[in-house]
Motif scaffolding. Sequence first.
Motif, PDB file in Angstrom:
ATOM      1  N   GLU A  24      13.925   6.423   3.410  1.00 21.18           N
ATOM      2  CA  GLU A  24      13.891   5.022   3.004  1.00 21.18           C
ATOM      3  C   GLU A  24      12.465   4.621   2.646  1.00 21.18           C
ATOM      4  O   GLU A  24      11.509   5.029   3.292  1.00 21.18           O
ATOM      5  N   GLY A  25      12.345   3.843   1.594  1.00 19.17           N
ATOM      6  CA  GLY A  25      11.057   3.332   1.154  1.00 19.17           C
ATOM      7  C   GLY A  25      11.266   2.078   0.333  1.00 19.17           C
ATOM      8  O   GLY A  25      12.323   1.438   0.430  1.00 19.17           O
ATOM      9  N   THR A  26      10.294   1.747  -0.483  1.00 21.87           N
ATOM     10  CA  THR A  26      10.409   0.586  -1.360  1.00 21.87           C
ATOM     11  C   THR A  26      10.010   0.976  -2.776  1.00 21.87           C
ATOM     12  O   THR A  26       9.286   1.958  -2.981  1.00 21.87           O
ATOM     13  N   ALA A  27      10.501   0.193  -3.729  1.00 23.69           N
ATOM     14  CA  ALA A  27      10.157   0.441  -5.129  1.00 23.69           C
ATOM     15  C   ALA A  27       9.796  -0.869  -5.808  1.00 23.69           C
ATOM     16  O   ALA A  27      10.377  -1.917  -5.528  1.00 23.69           O
ATOM     17  N   THR A  28       8.826  -0.788  -6.705  1.00 29.36           N
ATOM     18  CA  THR A  28       8.446  -1.853  -7.616  1.00 29.36           C
ATOM     19  C   THR A  28       8.508  -1.239  -9.006  1.00 29.36           C
ATOM     20  O   THR A  28       8.951  -0.102  -9.149  1.00 29.36           O
ATOM     21  N   ALA A  50       5.167   6.277 -10.486  1.00 34.14           N
ATOM     22  CA  ALA A  50       3.865   6.514  -9.875  1.00 34.14           C
ATOM     23  C   ALA A  50       4.077   6.655  -8.375  1.00 34.14           C
ATOM     24  O   ALA A  50       4.856   5.905  -7.780  1.00 34.14           O
ATOM     25  N   ALA A  51       3.416   7.620  -7.776  1.00 37.10           N
ATOM     26  CA  ALA A  51       3.560   7.902  -6.349  1.00 37.10           C
ATOM     27  C   ALA A  51       2.525   7.127  -5.545  1.00 37.10           C
ATOM     28  O   ALA A  51       1.355   7.051  -5.932  1.00 37.10           O
ATOM     29  N   SER A  52       2.955   6.594  -4.419  1.00 35.97           N
ATOM     30  CA  SER A  52       2.028   5.951  -3.491  1.00 35.97           C
ATOM     31  C   SER A  52       1.152   7.020  -2.853  1.00 35.97           C
ATOM     32  O   SER A  52       1.413   8.227  -2.970  1.00 35.97           O
ATOM     33  N   ASP A  53       0.121   6.577  -2.155  1.00 27.23           N
ATOM     34  CA  ASP A  53      -0.776   7.532  -1.499  1.00 27.23           C
ATOM     35  C   ASP A  53      -0.022   8.476  -0.571  1.00 27.23           C
ATOM     36  O   ASP A  53      -0.365   9.651  -0.459  1.00 27.23           O
ATOM     37  N   GLY A  54       1.033   7.975   0.085  1.00 19.84           N
ATOM     38  CA  GLY A  54       1.808   8.801   1.003  1.00 19.84           C
ATOM     39  C   GLY A  54       2.537   9.956   0.334  1.00 19.84           C
ATOM     40  O   GLY A  54       2.804  10.972   0.964  1.00 19.84           O
ATOM     41  N   LEU A  55       2.852   9.823  -0.949  1.00 23.14           N
ATOM     42  CA  LEU A  55       3.540  10.876  -1.690  1.00 23.14           C
ATOM     43  C   LEU A  55       2.608  11.640  -2.629  1.00 23.14           C
ATOM     44  O   LEU A  55       2.968  12.716  -3.109  1.00 23.14           O
ATOM     45  N   TRP A  56       1.459  11.087  -2.922  1.00 18.37           N
ATOM     46  CA  TRP A  56       0.558  11.631  -3.942  1.00 18.37           C
ATOM     47  C   TRP A  56       0.136  13.063  -3.652  1.00 18.37           C
ATOM     48  O   TRP A  56       0.021  13.888  -4.564  1.00 18.37           O
ATOM     49  N   PRO A  95      -2.247   3.699  -6.273  1.00 17.36           N
ATOM     50  CA  PRO A  95      -3.181   3.754  -5.141  1.00 17.36           C
ATOM     51  C   PRO A  95      -3.192   2.494  -4.274  1.00 17.36           C
ATOM     52  O   PRO A  95      -2.908   1.395  -4.740  1.00 17.36           O
ATOM     53  N   SER A  96      -3.557   2.707  -3.011  1.00 17.47           N
ATOM     54  CA  SER A  96      -3.783   1.599  -2.084  1.00 17.47           C
ATOM     55  C   SER A  96      -5.098   0.930  -2.453  1.00 17.47           C
ATOM     56  O   SER A  96      -5.959   1.577  -3.048  1.00 17.47           O
ATOM     57  N   PRO A  97      -5.331  -0.297  -2.120  1.00 18.87           N
ATOM     58  CA  PRO A  97      -4.431  -1.212  -1.430  1.00 18.87           C
ATOM     59  C   PRO A  97      -3.506  -1.983  -2.381  1.00 18.87           C
ATOM     60  O   PRO A  97      -2.622  -2.691  -1.947  1.00 18.87           O
ATOM     61  N   GLY A  98      -3.698  -1.831  -3.684  1.00 24.49           N
ATOM     62  CA  GLY A  98      -2.894  -2.592  -4.636  1.00 24.49           C
ATOM     63  C   GLY A  98      -1.443  -2.175  -4.689  1.00 24.49           C
ATOM     64  O   GLY A  98      -0.564  -2.968  -5.019  1.00 24.49           O
ATOM     65  N   CYS A  99      -1.158  -0.933  -4.364  1.00 26.27           N
ATOM     66  CA  CYS A  99       0.210  -0.434  -4.405  1.00 26.27           C
ATOM     67  C   CYS A  99       0.979  -0.965  -3.200  1.00 26.27           C
ATOM     68  O   CYS A  99       0.584  -0.735  -2.062  1.00 26.27           O
ATOM     69  N   THR A 100       2.064  -1.657  -3.470  1.00 25.42           N
ATOM     70  CA  THR A 100       2.845  -2.250  -2.377  1.00 25.42           C
ATOM     71  C   THR A 100       4.193  -1.568  -2.199  1.00 25.42           C
ATOM     72  O   THR A 100       5.089  -2.122  -1.564  1.00 25.42           O
ATOM     73  N   SER A 101       4.358  -0.372  -2.756  1.00 26.05           N
ATOM     74  CA  SER A 101       5.642   0.314  -2.644  1.00 26.05           C
ATOM     75  C   SER A 101       5.441   1.810  -2.469  1.00 26.05           C
ATOM     76  O   SER A 101       4.350   2.331  -2.668  1.00 26.05           O
ATOM     77  N   LEU A 116      15.731  -6.460 -12.233  1.00 20.55           N
ATOM     78  CA  LEU A 116      14.299  -6.646 -12.501  1.00 20.55           C
ATOM     79  C   LEU A 116      13.761  -7.921 -11.868  1.00 20.55           C
ATOM     80  O   LEU A 116      12.604  -7.972 -11.453  1.00 20.55           O
ATOM     81  N   ASP A 117      14.594  -8.942 -11.755  1.00 22.17           N
ATOM     82  CA  ASP A 117      14.154 -10.201 -11.147  1.00 22.17           C
ATOM     83  C   ASP A 117      13.806 -10.026  -9.674  1.00 22.17           C
ATOM     84  O   ASP A 117      13.032 -10.804  -9.126  1.00 22.17           O
ATOM     85  N   ALA A 118      14.371  -9.020  -9.027  1.00 24.97           N
ATOM     86  CA  ALA A 118      14.059  -8.769  -7.614  1.00 24.97           C
ATOM     87  C   ALA A 118      12.612  -8.318  -7.463  1.00 24.97           C
ATOM     88  O   ALA A 118      11.953  -8.641  -6.482  1.00 24.97           O
ATOM     89  N   GLY A 119      12.119  -7.536  -8.432  1.00 26.63           N
ATOM     90  CA  GLY A 119      10.722  -7.111  -8.413  1.00 26.63           C
ATOM     91  C   GLY A 119      10.386  -6.022  -7.422  1.00 26.63           C
ATOM     92  O   GLY A 119       9.599  -5.138  -7.709  1.00 26.63           O
ATOM     93  N   ARG A 120      10.980  -6.079  -6.252  1.00 25.31           N
ATOM     94  CA  ARG A 120      10.734  -5.094  -5.189  1.00 25.31           C
ATOM     95  C   ARG A 120      12.044  -4.897  -4.444  1.00 25.31           C
ATOM     96  O   ARG A 120      12.685  -5.859  -4.060  1.00 25.31           O
ATOM     97  N   ILE A 121      12.420  -3.632  -4.232  1.00 31.98           N
ATOM     98  CA  ILE A 121      13.673  -3.309  -3.564  1.00 31.98           C
ATOM     99  C   ILE A 121      13.461  -2.222  -2.514  1.00 31.98           C
ATOM    100  O   ILE A 121      12.488  -1.477  -2.576  1.00 31.98           O
TER     101      ILE A 121
END
Length: 128
Positions: A24-28, A50-56, A95-101, A116-121
């Motif tokens: 489980e994670g989040t997507a933008t 694009a992968a977050s730092d945790g997946l990069w 990249p962090s800190p701007g990446c919120t997903s 798309l209106d949800a923006g983050r899921i």
Amino acid sequence: MARVGILLAAALLLGLVSASQAIEGTATFYTVYTPSACYGFQDQGTMIAAASDGLWDGGRACGRMYTVRCVRGTNAVPNPCNGGTVTVKIVDRCPSPGCTSTLDLSREAFAAIGNLDAGRIVIDYNQV
């Protein structure tokens, strides 16, 4: 006939095993696809992420494929999930800190599974 039953049971079992390994994670989503950290100005299509730092993984995430499914919204937008899954290729870093997903999907990939209106899921994802 028995062979078909065995094959069907094996297919169902593999599906359950695959689903149980989902993380489980989040997507933008984002809309400017080039240049990317992995491929520069080479077009990689639109089913990308694009992968977050945790997946990069120090850049080793480049080219990895993930199947992604919307689980639920993170805000009050109605019907955040469209159902189904999408498979995306990692082409960039979020990249962090701007990446919120966990995964920053292309607009097209996000739209395939979410509103798309949800923006983050909230998502489930598996490397394939």
